[in-house]
Design a protein around this motif. Structure first.
Motif, PDB file in Angstrom:
ATOM      1  N   UNK A 540       0.843  -1.185   0.000  1.00  0.00           N
ATOM      2  CA  UNK A 540       0.000   0.000   0.000  1.00  0.00           C
ATOM      3  C   UNK A 540       0.883   1.242   0.000  1.00  0.00           C
ATOM      4  N   UNK A 541       0.431   2.296  -0.647  1.00  0.00           N
ATOM      5  CA  UNK A 541       1.249   3.499  -0.794  1.00  0.00           C
ATOM      6  C   UNK A 541       1.668   4.095   0.541  1.00  0.00           C
ATOM      7  N   UNK A 542       0.806   3.983   1.551  1.00  0.00           N
ATOM      8  CA  UNK A 542       1.157   4.548   2.854  1.00  0.00           C
ATOM      9  C   UNK A 542       1.978   3.584   3.708  1.00  0.00           C
ATOM     10  N   UNK A 543       2.389   2.446   3.104  1.00  0.00           N
ATOM     11  CA  UNK A 543       3.238   1.454   3.772  1.00  0.00           C
ATOM     12  C   UNK A 543       2.531   0.758   4.934  1.00  0.00           C
ATOM     13  N   UNK A 562      -4.538   7.897  -9.477  1.00  0.00           N
ATOM     14  CA  UNK A 562      -3.382   7.765  -8.591  1.00  0.00           C
ATOM     15  C   UNK A 562      -3.215   6.297  -8.228  1.00  0.00           C
ATOM     16  N   UNK A 563      -2.004   5.920  -7.856  1.00  0.00           N
ATOM     17  CA  UNK A 563      -1.747   4.555  -7.397  1.00  0.00           C
ATOM     18  C   UNK A 563      -1.991   4.483  -5.897  1.00  0.00           C
ATOM     19  N   UNK A 564      -2.773   3.497  -5.479  1.00  0.00           N
ATOM     20  CA  UNK A 564      -2.958   3.264  -4.042  1.00  0.00           C
ATOM     21  C   UNK A 564      -2.122   2.090  -3.558  1.00  0.00           C
TER      22      UNK A 564
END
Length: 651
Positions: A540-543, A562-564
């Motif tokens: 996930x983009x937010x790690x 956008x990529x999530x």
């Protein structure tokens, strides 16, 4: 329309009085009524009994049986017997027989051995249906009709010769008008497949050393679907004219994919299907581990059963359906046929109601003494003793189950053209349309969410909180327009291979997403068909979370989305695995945990409650009632409560 006029669930049974001595019929009818059954289904395989020789009829046995049932307060669901043309008819007209994919003519000795395109057999079907409707169509005990039996099941939807081979070129000429249009639509320039005469086009079997042209095979599937539709319509027209006010239905089968059910069911009053949860597990849960199959060997997997309930509720736009054959003991036709767990029959009955069934019909009354189904159980054993399912039906009170509406806030989009073209070129031997579809369906059921399964065209004038398209591979301008309208009202989530094909089966000129590119905001970069030993890691983009994908991965070039989630290894490293553009998300990787995570986030944003249900525990809601259904054979604790194995409980 004649119905049972009940505000609650009704129960019935499939009976075959012609299989037992007539002096036992009265006792059977009496026991059926005492058991709380409201009706019996009759005569779907009785053509040879009714007409033992060409033009010689014996109606007396069926008259007597109906009289006995009626005297005991039971209603009748009458069936047309066209699934089993008798031996004398085959001898007289062998050209009605179907041809299999290897070019072999089917022989008499089983069932559904006819070609739906045969005009001769359609006339014979019309003749026997007319005679039955003239005799029983206005009988007050007859509340409705079932056409034929399990149309197209067991590979019988398609005939590769005979009447079908003769009719296919005409069907194509009406569809395409010119050979140039056909050659263009099928991409016949590939491998020098161009046609210069309609009669050069054959069914797509025995095509030398490689698979047939997928567009050719897709159109043949559509053609065969249309032949089934036309075949059934002959009976519908007769029954509407000669048996007014009675319902018309058909008993479809588990994971039916042989024809377009939306078309074939359009002129029925409601649909019915035949539910065999244990056999279904073996033949259709091929993507599940043996461990999972073993865990649910005596109950069936809850999502496989409920999927079919939701599918058939959606075929007619949310109308109640019937279960026309409900397994009530061990079946006979699967590779393995375990005895159901104690309580399973009651569980299956309650589950059917919770998903929109208005009636459940048990198969069968008494176990057969003869022929192919000797090993199949009934409510009674062969010697007449009550079997296990009998007692469970006796203990089940259908009056507690009111026929209220199923109010699902989430819709899953299903389309037979997408199913056919997906399965023609799966690009991974372990993957299929149903496999991919069920990953999304199970994710929602595991979160405790009720769903409608509908065709994209049914979205018009519907208001859902979320619409999910797990495998909408084939895209048309009409469907694309509807999706654009839907995205203005609620979030959309797409799965892999979305909009990869156009109506002809070809890839769109500008590639995947051509008709919905402004909706999704991405373009396909690459797809990756994974061997069983390969997985792709996703973060996930937010790690905050990571996932592992198997079987299939797609990466996307972002235009306005956008990529999530992104791939963290392999040839797609750094590329988008999941994208989001406004209210529209695209999931490109087949990972059960990823799909569930993305759907949970969207559901939460829409204010829909989700739950982390234990394995085998499911929630189902109808009206103001919520059922907790435990498909495990052991007790399960959840939310501070203990739910006994193989049970249902009101919340």
């Amino acid at each position: 329309m004649s119905t049972l006029n009940s505000a609650t669930l009704t129960l019935g049974v499939c009976d075959y009085p012609e299989h037992v001595p007539e002096n036992e019929w009265t006792a059977h009818a009496q026991r059926q009524k005492e058991l709380g059954l409201a009706y019996v289904r009759l005569a779907e395989f009785s053509w040879a009994k009714i007409e033992p020789q060409d033009g010689r009829f014996d109606w007396q046995w069926l008259d007597n049986a109906i009289d006995i049932y009626t005297q005991h307060g039971l209603k009748i669901v009458m069936c047309t017997p066209t699934a089993t043309p008798p031996a004398w008819l085959i001898q007289k007209h062998p050209q009605i027989l179907a041809i299999d994919a290897q070019g072999q003519t089917m022989r008499f000795g089983s069932r559904r051995h006819y070609d739906h395109a045969s005009l001769l057999y359609r006339e014979e079907s019309k003749r026997i249906t007319t005679l039955m409707a003239q005799r029983y169509g206005n009988n007050p005990a007859v509340i409705g009709w079932q056409t034929d039996n399990e149309l197209g099941h067991e590979g019988t939807a398609v005939s590769y010769g005979g009447a079908s081979a003769m009719a296919f070129p005409q069907w194509l000429s009406e569809r395409y008008q010119t050979l140039d249009a056909l050659n263009q639509a099928w991409g016949c320039a590939f491998w020098s497949q161009d046609y210069s005469d309609w009669q050069q086009v054959n069914p797509p079997n025995l095509t030398a050393v490689r698979q047939p042209n997928p567009s050719h095979a897709l159109d043949y599937q559509r053609f065969c679907s249309d032949m089934i539709d036309e075949f059934q319509q002959v009976q519908i027209d007769v029954l509407r004219a000669l048996s007014p006010g009675r319902f018309l239905t058909h008993n479809f089968v588990i994971f039916a994919q042989e024809f377009d059910l939306y078309k074939v069911a359009k002129n029925l009053d409601f649909v019915a299907w035949d539910s065999y949860p244990i056999g279904m597990l073996e033949f259709f849960a091929t993507w599940e581990s043996e461990e999972t199959k073993t865990e649910f060997a005596r109950t069936g997997h809850p999502d496989l059963v409920s999927f079919n309930h939701d599918l058939y509720r959606g075929i007619k736009g949310g109308r109640d359906f019937w279960v026309m054959e409900q397994q009530c003991g061990h079946a006979n036709w699967a590779q393995y046929n375990p005895l159901p767990a104690a309580g399973a029959v009651k569980l299956w009955t309650a589950q059917a109601w919770a998903h929109g069934a208005s009636s459940v019909t048990y198969f069968r009354w008494r176990a057969s003494h003869m022929a192919q189904e000797i090993m199949h159980s009934g409510l009674l054993q062969q010697d007449g003793r009550a079997d296990r399912g009998y007692q469970e039906v006796k203990d089940f009170d259908p009056s507690n189950f009111a026929l209220e509406k199923v109010n699902a806030r989430v819709a899953l989009l299903h389309d037979y053209n997408s199913l056919w073209i997906y399965n023609l070129q799966p690009h991974n031997k372990d993957l299929s349309y149903w496999h991919q579809f069920m990953m999304f369906y199970s994710a929602l059921r595991e979160l405790g969410v009720d769903v409608d399964i509908i065709h994209p065209e049914q979205l018009a004038n519907k208001n859902y909180a979320l619409v999910v398209a797990p495998a909408l591979t084939l895209m048309t301008p009409e469907i694309a327009t509807q999706l654009h309208h839907t995205a203005e009202k609620c979030p959309l989530v797409f799965g892999p291979r979305t909009a990869f094909r156009e109506h002809s089966g070809r890839v769109a000129k500008h590639g995947q997403f051509e008709l919905i590119d402004t909706l999704v905001g991405v373009k396909l970069a690459n797809f990756d068909s994974l061997r069983p030993t390969i997985s792709q890691q996703i973060e996930q983009e937010d790690k905050q979370a990571s996932f592992s994908a198997k079987l299939w991965c797609e990466s996307y070039v972002l235009t306005t989305a956008i990529a999530t989630h992104r791939y963290t290894d392999g040839p797609m490293q750094g590329m988008a695995a999941v994208s989001k553009h406004e209210q529209v998300s695209v999931i490109g990787a087949l990972s059960a945990t990823l799909i569930k995570s993305v759907l949970k986030d969207v559901l939460t944003e829409q204010g829909i409650d989700t739950f982390e249900l234990p394995k085998g525990l499911r929630l189902s809601r109808r009206g103001d009632t919520t059922l907790v259904l435990n498909f495990n054979q052991q007790d399960v604790e959840w939310h501070g409560n203990t739910y006994p194995g193989v049970s249902f409980t009101d919340l």
